[in-house]
Enzyme design. Sequence first.
Site, PDB file in Angstrom:
ATOM      1  N   LYS A   1       0.841  -1.192   0.000  1.00  0.00           N
ATOM      2  CA  LYS A   1       0.000   0.000   0.000  1.00  0.00           C
ATOM      3  C   LYS A   1       0.884   1.254   0.000  1.00  0.00           C
ATOM      4  CE  LYS A   1      -4.537   1.143   1.236  1.00  0.00           C
ATOM      5  NZ  LYS A   1      -5.766   0.787   1.866  1.00  0.00           N
TER       6      LYS A   1
ATOM      7  N   LYS B   1      -4.998 -13.221 -13.640  1.00  0.00           N
ATOM      8  CA  LYS B   1      -5.434 -13.983 -12.459  1.00  0.00           C
ATOM      9  C   LYS B   1      -6.796 -13.460 -11.969  1.00  0.00           C
ATOM     10  CE  LYS B   1      -4.437 -15.010  -7.709  1.00  0.00           C
ATOM     11  NZ  LYS B   1      -4.135 -14.431  -6.430  1.00  0.00           N
TER      12      LYS B   1
ATOM     13  N   LYS C   1     -10.923 -10.218  -7.120  1.00  0.00           N
ATOM     14  CA  LYS C   1     -11.862  -9.097  -6.926  1.00  0.00           C
ATOM     15  C   LYS C   1     -11.210  -7.779  -7.300  1.00  0.00           C
ATOM     16  CE  LYS C   1     -12.477 -10.005  -2.643  1.00  0.00           C
ATOM     17  NZ  LYS C   1     -12.384 -11.379  -2.172  1.00  0.00           N
TER      18      LYS C   1
END
Length: 325
Positions: A110, A189, A192
């Site tokens: 992140k 791949k 979500k």
Amino acid sequence: MRVLSGIQPTGRFHWGNYFGAIRQYIALQDNEQAFYFIADFHALTTIRDAARLREYTYEAAVDLLALGLDPAKATLFRQSDVPEVTELAWLLMTVTPMSWLEKCHAYKDKLAKGLPADVGLFAYPALMAADILIYDSQIVPVGSDQKQHVEITRDMAQRFHSYYGEVFTLPEAYILDESAKVPGIDGEKMSKSYNNTIEIFEPPKKLRKKVMSIKTDSTPLEAPKNPDTCAVFALYRLFATPEQQAELAERYRAGGMGYGEAKKLLYEAAMEYFAEARERRAQLEQQPDFVEDVLRTGARKARSKAQEVLARAREACGLKPRPVA
Ligand code: ADP
Ligand code: TRP
């Protein structure tokens, strides 16, 4: 052996989740003492919408039960129904050097993207360590991306032991077979985060539409095609018998078959593969009390183990036993 794993309710489960994780969790329930939980505390690091968190958590339980998780064999519960894990996470954090958590990938990735990370995400591995240690878990089946977290769990336990003596069982990661990295509808791949998923319980019409939209190359209908580089074929393999796979591979190589035909076969194979689970799901949808009951019974059992281990940890570090309420 105590097997334990958690799965985050950050969306509805997709084919990648099933073949990469859920199917393997379910297989373990026959021979091991399995504890599986829906990691709603962890999901709070990404979902900040109460209705969505409630929905995904509930649907996760229904999906798992429909797919064959058997509450008579495995213990299924919601992470947040065992509040003791947050307390143990705190105890572990007090012996965890910052540098260990700074290396953990959820936080590091992140930061690398220039996004602000909150303390929950930073401390996420300590909560995961508490999840594992609080049930004296021996085997932790996880995808390879979670291996680092299981290693840090062992390190935290050993650090705690170096100050306070032996308290915890040291867990081992059992890396799930991800050889079948399930591709999504764009060929990357399935995930979500890439918006390319096919959910397990997609309504049939929507399923058909999604399957029909899987990206293929522009080889003309008459020309021979390569099954080994085709996402439709890679997905078909998950559902088909070896004979069916060989048959379709032959048709690819022979030419004269369009991708539309292969997609139709994939749709039919997937519908058939999950037909029983769909039926069970339809029944479970009518029985929300039963689902809730499974989760509560699971939590009761998990919690009684958690209280025992937490009491050992509290005592070891000098906290008084918790007064009985
Ligand atoms: P997502 O990438 O959709 O957010 P998660 O990270 O929540 O999925 O994955 C939950 C579990 O499903 C993990 O154990 C992961 O290894 C497995 N999994 C997810 N996507 C795939 C995939 N495309 N192929 C194989 N396994 C997958
Ligand atoms: N962090 C795991 C994931 O994102 C989910 C998880 C939370 C977990 N606690 C756990 C997995 C304990 C195994 C054991 O997939």
